[in-house]
Design a protein around this motif. Structure first.
Motif: not given
Length: 161
Positions: A48-52
């Motif tokens: 999730a953090e990478q995608v954001v």
């Protein structure tokens, strides 16, 4: 009506379950069940953090296994989870506000299918108007009259203890 829910895996379970129930309720009231769909996209916490972070990158620089998800999130302008999108319109982002999400889903169902469901359905139905006792008695059938008279007789003639 197409509802998309973007959540971090293992979180927002109340929101997910509430939306599933709402969609099933709507499907039970519409003629064509296939017109009401819910897609849940669960994103791993670490991803999730990478995608954001990838949302700022051009699509060609996004790793292939994230490209589809990043493209969808960009299209809907989603930058935080959980997020709810109804027919391409973002209605909730970054907070697990179950009431707000359900209100948006039921409002859309009302607009699209003309069905009143959920909390607003209770408020939308008109309260029955009171009828006078005389009016009610005027509509008694002979059967009702006999039953009422027998009941009154039983009440008035019942022995006192």
């Amino acid at each position: 009506m197409y509802v998309e829910l973007f959540v971090i895996s293992g979180k927002s379970q109340e929101l997910e379950e509430s939306l599933k129930k709402a969609i099933e309720e709507i499907r039970s009231k519409v003629e064509r069940r296939d017109k009401v769909r819910l897609a849940t996209v669960k994103i791993r916490q670490d991803a999730a953090e990478q995608v954001v972070k990838m949302l700022d990158l051009p699509v060609e620089r996004v790793p292939p296994h994230f490209r589809s998800l990043v493209s969808i999130l960009k299209r809907y302008n989603v930058t935080a989870f959980p997020a709810v999108v109804i027919d391409g319109q973002k209605v909730l982002e970054g907070a697990e506000d179950v009431a707000r999400a359900l209100e948006a889903v039921y409002r859309k169902a009302s607009e699209e299918f003309g069905v009143q469901l959920g909390p607003s359905a209770v408020a939308a139905t008109a309260a029955p108007t009171p009828a006078s006792y005389t009016h009610l008695r005027a509509h008694e059938t002979r059967h009702d009259l006999v039953c009422r008279l027998l009941l009154e007789k039983k009440i008035y003639t019942s022995p006192s203890p």
